[in-house]
Design a protein around this motif. Structure first.
Motif, PDB file in Angstrom:
ATOM      1  N   UNK A 190       2.780 -11.043 -17.839  1.00 35.82           N
ATOM      2  CA  UNK A 190       2.321 -11.721 -16.637  1.00 35.82           C
ATOM      3  C   UNK A 190       3.479 -12.386 -15.921  1.00 35.82           C
ATOM      4  N   UNK A 191       4.306 -13.076 -16.695  1.00 32.12           N
ATOM      5  CA  UNK A 191       5.449 -13.768 -16.103  1.00 32.12           C
ATOM      6  C   UNK A 191       6.349 -12.750 -15.417  1.00 32.12           C
ATOM      7  N   UNK A 192       6.542 -11.631 -16.110  1.00 31.57           N
ATOM      8  CA  UNK A 192       7.390 -10.583 -15.574  1.00 31.57           C
ATOM      9  C   UNK A 192       6.805 -10.039 -14.274  1.00 31.57           C
ATOM     10  N   UNK A 193       5.495  -9.823 -14.280  1.00 34.93           N
ATOM     11  CA  UNK A 193       4.891  -9.247 -13.083  1.00 34.93           C
ATOM     12  C   UNK A 193       4.944 -10.228 -11.920  1.00 34.93           C
ATOM     13  N   UNK A 194       4.856 -11.506 -12.225  1.00 37.06           N
ATOM     14  CA  UNK A 194       4.970 -12.507 -11.169  1.00 37.06           C
ATOM     15  C   UNK A 194       6.372 -12.424 -10.564  1.00 37.06           C
ATOM     16  N   UNK A 195       7.356 -12.248 -11.439  1.00 34.22           N
ATOM     17  CA  UNK A 195       8.735 -12.166 -10.972  1.00 34.22           C
ATOM     18  C   UNK A 195       8.930 -10.958 -10.062  1.00 34.22           C
ATOM     19  N   UNK A 196       8.163  -9.932 -10.332  1.00 26.71           N
ATOM     20  CA  UNK A 196       8.329  -8.699  -9.556  1.00 26.71           C
ATOM     21  C   UNK A 196       7.481  -8.672  -8.296  1.00 26.71           C
ATOM     22  N   UNK A 197       6.834  -9.780  -8.047  1.00 23.49           N
ATOM     23  CA  UNK A 197       5.914  -9.800  -6.915  1.00 23.49           C
ATOM     24  C   UNK A 197       6.555  -9.363  -5.607  1.00 23.49           C
ATOM     25  N   UNK A 198       5.859  -8.538  -4.917  1.00 25.66           N
ATOM     26  CA  UNK A 198       6.262  -8.160  -3.575  1.00 25.66           C
ATOM     27  C   UNK A 198       4.982  -8.105  -2.785  1.00 25.66           C
ATOM     28  N   UNK A 199       5.067  -8.221  -1.499  1.00 26.77           N
ATOM     29  CA  UNK A 199       3.837  -8.244  -0.703  1.00 26.77           C
ATOM     30  C   UNK A 199       3.011  -6.971  -0.877  1.00 26.77           C
ATOM     31  N   UNK A 200       3.516  -5.886  -0.437  1.00 28.05           N
ATOM     32  CA  UNK A 200       2.821  -4.611  -0.608  1.00 28.05           C
ATOM     33  C   UNK A 200       3.902  -3.559  -0.614  1.00 28.05           C
ATOM     34  N   UNK A 201       4.282  -3.137  -1.795  1.00 22.29           N
ATOM     35  CA  UNK A 201       5.500  -2.347  -1.890  1.00 22.29           C
ATOM     36  C   UNK A 201       5.304  -0.874  -1.499  1.00 22.29           C
ATOM     37  N   UNK A 202       4.068  -0.491  -1.218  1.00 26.50           N
ATOM     38  CA  UNK A 202       3.843   0.909  -0.841  1.00 26.50           C
ATOM     39  C   UNK A 202       3.716   1.066   0.660  1.00 26.50           C
ATOM     40  N   UNK A 203       4.094   0.004   1.389  1.00 29.50           N
ATOM     41  CA  UNK A 203       3.781  -0.024   2.820  1.00 29.50           C
ATOM     42  C   UNK A 203       4.724   0.746   3.729  1.00 29.50           C
ATOM     43  N   UNK A 204       5.647   1.540   3.181  1.00 31.54           N
ATOM     44  CA  UNK A 204       6.599   2.270   4.028  1.00 31.54           C
ATOM     45  C   UNK A 204       5.987   3.526   4.649  1.00 31.54           C
ATOM     46  N   UNK A 205       6.636   4.019   5.674  1.00 37.70           N
ATOM     47  CA  UNK A 205       6.182   5.247   6.324  1.00 37.70           C
ATOM     48  C   UNK A 205       7.206   6.342   6.055  1.00 37.70           C
ATOM     49  N   UNK A 206       6.727   7.541   5.764  1.00 36.38           N
ATOM     50  CA  UNK A 206       7.636   8.665   5.576  1.00 36.38           C
ATOM     51  C   UNK A 206       7.802   9.381   6.912  1.00 36.38           C
ATOM     52  N   UNK A 207       9.073   9.497   7.353  1.00 36.69           N
ATOM     53  CA  UNK A 207       9.326  10.218   8.604  1.00 36.69           C
ATOM     54  C   UNK A 207       9.310  11.698   8.284  1.00 36.69           C
ATOM     55  N   UNK A 208       8.307  12.367   8.736  1.00 33.63           N
ATOM     56  CA  UNK A 208       8.205  13.787   8.399  1.00 33.63           C
ATOM     57  C   UNK A 208       7.533  14.502   9.563  1.00 33.63           C
ATOM     58  N   UNK A 209       7.954  15.713   9.781  1.00 32.27           N
ATOM     59  CA  UNK A 209       7.314  16.473  10.861  1.00 32.27           C
ATOM     60  C   UNK A 209       5.897  16.798  10.447  1.00 32.27           C
TER      61      UNK A 209
END
Lengths: 351, 488
Positions: free
Chosen positions: B7-26
């Motif tokens: 739990x402590x480790x996961x708290x340390x790794x907290x990020x808002x939403x790490x899958x939120x990127x967009x892939x530039x693709x045709x």
């Protein structure tokens, strides 16, 4: 939209139907094809009431004609019997009595009595209970087989008030008993109990909505039911805790015994909670008589039918035990035992 | 104290939403809007046979007569169904034969998401680590399915829905729409008309699927909807465990994911279906996020068959989902384990239906709802017993936890018992985190946030342990991330 409105306007489209979420198990629009004429004034002997011996005062509302406002402000304890009577003949009627209890303790002993007719009736009662008011009411809803009967009660409490209610329903063609409580918290307490005993083709629907709007309120609900034959019991209980109504303690229980394969029990115990410092719970069980308890009783030499009756009586007894007024409690106990006995006998014959 | 460490480790790794990127693709998009033409376009893009097109067109016709339902306790502006793309696919050379031919941009995307698409990569991992086959769905198409060969040796068919329509039409025609009929509900009907891709699984009689199957859904294209369609059939005596995961980029607009999942379990078969739903939930003010309107249903057709749904719902702006079991076969059983977490402005109305039709059917429901922030979280469920369902049994437990003053937690169970030998039990509680426990944990040196994570993980433990191991670890972290910023 209500039965009362349909009776008043003569418009069948005003009847609630299964498409209305709160009426999904008690459809009136699909059932009522035409409205009977308005019930006339009934003249005749009403006969003795069940609670006559206990009450200081007795009010009768026959065919809904008498519109009463009862105000109690003097303090002290009063026991009042109210009889709602549907006279003979298939008529339609409504009543809307009002009750205000500013101060003091009121024991309200109500009976719903119907002559054997296919009447339509809606009784809408509003009740206000003041800061120093305490009300305990017992309602025996004993409608006729073919009746369609709706009871709607709107109860508003002041902080500090207390309200306790025990409804005993024996059903009708359709019987709907709806209680809405506006709960302000502030030390006010509510007990809402129900019991339905349904045989043959009877239908009863006990619906309650308790809305907690203020800090520190308690609600305790216990509803039990015994259904046999082709009867259908419905319980819908909703507890709403509004934002800011912290320290609310609300518990709801619904337990039903199904004694026949063609009987039905529908339940919807709802919690709708918008405050975080609360403790709310509900439990719901539906099933047959516990076979192990039955076996135990038989092993002790009690024949099966008696053992069944004993267990069923004990099951419903829990609701009756919660009635505070002793005289009323024992009168109800005897009345329920007799009704249950008749119901079990009929169920036994059918099986 | 491994859990604490974790739990402590996961708290340390907290990020808002790490899958939120967009892939530039045709990409190729269908013309915007929805009409019979769109339906034809989708069908043509997928080279579907005529019967499939007809099926879709019929569904579209029926959908036009339906109205969007409003009974759920969720609130959203009217959806303009004409203002979206119903098909988006990355441009590719015709049918990649192997991973080497898949667009490297796509591969990079999945690598970033931590989804193993390279079989070797999985094999080269720690020895003895469990392997699982992946079907990766990117917007409207499946880009790759791994371990197909090995699965084929066991007789298991695991492929994308589009492929199944082409390669196994007899199975698709027999089962598609047999659990969720075309016009079952508004969103299922829409899905039937425009569904894009999803997984198809068939496990032949007596086969125990040699590895976990998994599908990873990714929405990438803007202004588009994803219409997943999954069909899983476990033939007599078969067993399969299936996992599903989903993510989407962070965008200010709302996007729709309207899926239909059908499971069929024949005699003595067992299907275990696990979901970790992590669609983009919108920002703290409730802007953006996925509308997740999903119909999932299992038909326990055969005697003694079993279906178990496990879901961890942390994402989506709105979740509207009731994975259900129709317990038709004698002695069949259904299970539903759910964790639903809402934070910020998220809304969830989720639960299950257990419909007991056969004798001696059993079901079990464990639902844990957690609401924080300004969110609303509703459990809605139905347990019913038909007069023929002698000896039906159900146990339901729904617990709700409230964190904060502005959220709501609701429980709306429906119980319908129509015979004397059915036995239904239902319990529900709503509470907040115990002050005593929080105090205790903090007094032992945990920060408030860590203490909350620890207690929440304890609260949802009953459900987490139903998940396959790797998913459980992932889910535990997700629980922590979802609740970030909910205290204090």
């Amino acid at each position: 939209m209500s039965l009362a409105k349909a009776i008043e306007t003569g418009d069948l489209a005003e009847l609630p139907s299964r498409r209305d979420e709160d009426w999904r198990w008690t459809d009136l629009r699909g059932l009522v094809r035409s409205l009977p004429p308005r019930s006339g004034t009934y003249v005749g002997n009403l006969g003795p009431g069940l609670f006559d011996a206990l009450a200081e005062e007795s009010v009768s509302i026959v065919n809904g004609e008498n519109r009463t406002t009862l105000v109690l402000g003097s303090g002290g304890e009063h026991v009042v019997a109210v009889r709602y009577i549907a006279g003979p003949g298939a008529g339609a009627h409504t009543a809307s009595p009002k009750l205000e209890v500013e101060k003091g303790r009121l024991i309200l002993l109500e009976t719903l009595e119907g002559a054997d007719a296919a009447y339509l009736s809606e009784i809408d009662m509003t009740m206000k209970i003041g800061r120093e008011g305490h009300v305990e009411r017992i309602v025996l809803a004993d409608d006729a087989d073919e009746a369609i009967s709706v009871l709607r009660w709107d109860v508003t409490l002041a902080p500090g008030a207390s309200f306790a209610q025990t409804v005993i329903a024996t059903g009708a063609r359709r019987q709907r008993i709806e209680t809405h409580v506006a709960h302000p918290g502030g030390g006010a307490s509510v007990r809402l109990d129900g019991l339905y005993l349904l045989g043959e083709r009877r239908h009863a629907d006990i619906t309650t909505v308790v809305t907690h709007a203020g800090v520190d309120g308690t609600t305790s609900q216990l509803t039990k039911g015994v259904v046999s034959g082709q009867a259908r019991g419905v319980f819908q209980g909703r507890i709403v805790v509004e934002k800011g109504a912290d320290q609310t303690d609300a518990r709801m229980g619904h337990h039903a015994l199904v004694l026949s394969d063609r009987a039905e029990v529908d339940g919807k115990p709802e919690l709708e909670i918008y405050a975080d410092d609360v403790s709310c719970a509900h439990g719901n069980t539906v099933g047959a008589i516990d076979e192990e308890a039955l076996f135990y009783a038989q092993a002790r030499g009690i024949p099966e039918p008696q053992a069944r009756a004993m267990l069923t009586e004990a099951f419903v007894g829990e609701v009756i035990d919660r009635i505070e007024h002793e005289g009323a409690r024992e009168a109800v106990r005897a009345w329920v035992a007799e009704r249950l006995h008749r119901q079990m006998e009929k169920a036994g014959e059918a099986a | 104290m491994a859990a604490v460490k974790e739990t402590v480790q996961s708290v340390a790794e907290l990020e808002r939403y790490k899958h939120g990127f967009v892939t530039e693709i045709e990409q190729e998009l269908a013309p915007k809007g929805l009409s019979a033409e769109t339906v034809r376009y989708i069908s043509a893009q997928k080279n579907e046979p005529e019967w499939m097109l007809q099926w879709r067109l019929e569904a579209f016709e029926r959908w036009q007569a339906l109205e969007q339902p409003h009974w759920a306790r969720v609130d959203f502006p009217e959806i303009d169904y004409q203002d979206a793309y119903y098909y988006a696919a990355p441009k590719t050379k015709a049918g990649p034969k192997s991973l080497d031919e898949v667009d490297p941009e796509l591969l990079a995307t999945y690598e970033k998401l931590g989804i193993p698409l390279k079989e070797q990569a999985v094999l080269a991992g720690v020895e003895g680590a469990p392997r699982y086959a992946v079907d990766a769905v990117f917007d409207s198409v499946s880009v790759v399915t791994t371990f197909k060969k090995e699965l084929a040796e066991a007789g298991v068919i695991f492929c994308s829905m589009s492929e199944a329509i082409r390669e196994h039409p007899e199975l698709v025609r027999q089962y598609l729409g047999s659990v969720v009929p075309v016009s079952d509900n508004f969103f299922a009907c829409l899905n039937s008309a425009v569904f894009s891709d999803g997984s198809f699984v068939y496990v032949p009689p007596g086969v125990r699927c040699p590895m976990e199957l998994s599908t990873y859904f990714r929405i990438n294209a803007a202004e588009s909807g994803q219409f997943e369609r999954t069909l899983i059939i476990a033939d007599k005596g078969a067993y399969v465990s299936y996992l599903e995961g989903c993510t989407a980029p962070m965008r200010d607009e709302n996007q729709m994911h309207a899926a239909v999942v059908e499971l069929v379990a024949l005699e003595d078969a067992e299907i275990k279906y696990s979901t970790v739903q992590n669609w983009y939930p919108g920002d703290a003010e409730g802007k953006g996020g996925i509308y997740n309107f999903v119909t999932k249903r299992a038909d326990c057709r055969g005697d003694r068959s079993k279906v178990s749904w496990t879901q961890v719902e942390t994402g989506s702006a709105i979740t509207w989902k009731y994975p259900s079991c129709v317990l038709r076969g004698e002695g069949s059983s259904g299970e539903f384990y759910s964790i639903a977490i809402t934070n910020n402005r998220q809304q969830a109305d989720t639960g299950t239906k257990m419909i007991h039709l056969g004798a001696n059917t059993r079901s079990r429901i464990i639902s844990k709802g957690i609401s924080a922030g300004h969110s609303s979280n509703t459990y809605r469920g139905l347990v019913s017993a038909h007069p023929k369902a002698k000896g039906a049994r159900n146990f339901t437990q729904c617990d709700s936890l409230l964190i904060g003053k502005d959220c709501g937690a609701h429980t709306t169970p429906y119980i319908e018992a129509r015979n004397a030998s059915a036995k239904f039990e239902h319990e529900a509680t709503t509470t907040r985190l115990s002050e005593d426990q929080l105090f205790y944990a903090m007094q032992r040196g945990l920060s408030q946030e860590e203490a909350v994570q620890l207690l929440v993980n304890g609260f949802v433990k009953d459900v987490l342990q139903e998940l396959p191991m790797e998913f459980a670890v992932e889910a535990q972290k997700l629980v922590a991330i979802s609740l970030e910023g909910s205290v204090g």
